[in-house]
Design a protein around this motif. Structure first.
Motif, PDB file in Angstrom:
ATOM      1  N   TYR A 181      -0.222   0.992   6.463  1.00  0.00           N
ATOM      2  CA  TYR A 181       0.730   1.455   5.459  1.00  0.00           C
ATOM      3  C   TYR A 181       2.122   1.523   6.086  1.00  0.00           C
ATOM      4  O   TYR A 181       2.277   1.999   7.206  1.00  0.00           O
ATOM      5  N   LYS A 194       0.853  -1.183   0.000  1.00  0.00           N
ATOM      6  CA  LYS A 194       0.000   0.000   0.000  1.00  0.00           C
ATOM      7  C   LYS A 194       0.897   1.243   0.000  1.00  0.00           C
ATOM      8  O   LYS A 194       1.811   1.359   0.816  1.00  0.00           O
ATOM      9  N   TYR A 195       0.611   2.169  -0.906  1.00  0.00           N
ATOM     10  CA  TYR A 195       1.396   3.383  -1.056  1.00  0.00           C
ATOM     11  C   TYR A 195       0.481   4.603  -0.966  1.00  0.00           C
ATOM     12  O   TYR A 195      -0.679   4.554  -1.380  1.00  0.00           O
TER      13      TYR A 195
END
Length: 203
Positions: free
Chosen positions: A80, A43-44
């Motif tokens: 994240y 996840k970015y």
């Protein structure tokens, strides 16, 4: 995929609340898939908040910087990796020049975060600051800290952002934009006599 809204709001911004709701509704299926796939995807997040503008161009805003800072904390708490959350604000940029929310930095860092993604990855992009739409066009622009309304090359085209997202191979992509499109110019704006903007406000 984007939401354009007023910048006038309570201290704990509706932007963060909207972001939470968006993360929950859009990303829940992706999170479930990633949980089942045990780390197959990453996840970015790419978060840009502009608080201070050139007083000869645009009015400064009280909340965008804090909004994206709070959102970054929410995302890290949601799983994240901190190194996957890229934050561009003037506060961070005070010690790291490449983190200043300037047009060239935004384009470069966004290109880097969208590159080499896979179907299993999730990308969330958020912009908070001023936005403009010029009269006679349908295209919207985000205003970075070095924005000059008389030179569109200094603005960030949302159409270009959509195009870049379309080319990105991440399986889940979310774009959040909190940028009012009423007249953002300061009273002594150099562009006031030469640039005509659409005034679009929420009811």
């Amino acid at each position: 995929m984007s939401q354009l809204a007023h910048s006038f709001r309570p201290p704990f911004s509706r932007f963060v609340v909207a972001a939470l709701l968006s993360v929950s509704s859009f990303l829940a299926p992706a999170f479930e898939s990633q949980a089942a796939g045990a780390g197959r995807g990453e996840k970015y997040a790419f978060l840009v908040g502009v608080k201070e503008y050139d007083k000869n161009e645009l009015r400064s805003l009280p909340y965008p910087e804090r909004d994206v800072e709070e959102l970054s904390k929410v995302l890290v708490n949601a799983g994240y990796r901190p190194e996957n959350v890229v934050l561009l604000t003037q506060k961070v940029g005070a010690t790291k020049a490449r983190a200043l929310p300037m047009a060239d930095n935004i384009r470069r860092e966004l290109a880097a975060i969208l590159a080499d993604r896979t179907e299993d990855d999730t990308v969330l992009i958020a912009f908070a600051g001023h936005g403009v739409q010029f009269q006679g066009t349908d295209e919207n622009f985000f205003c970075p800290m070095d924005a000059k309304l008389g030179d569109r090359k200094t603005l960030v085209s949302m159409a270009a952002i959509y195009e870049d997202l379309g080319k990105c191979k991440a399986g889940t992509k979310v774009l959040l934009v909190d940028a009012c499109r009423n007249d953002p110019r300061s009273d002594n704006s150099r562009a006031r006599s030469e640039v005509q903007l659409e005034s679009v406000t929420r009811p």
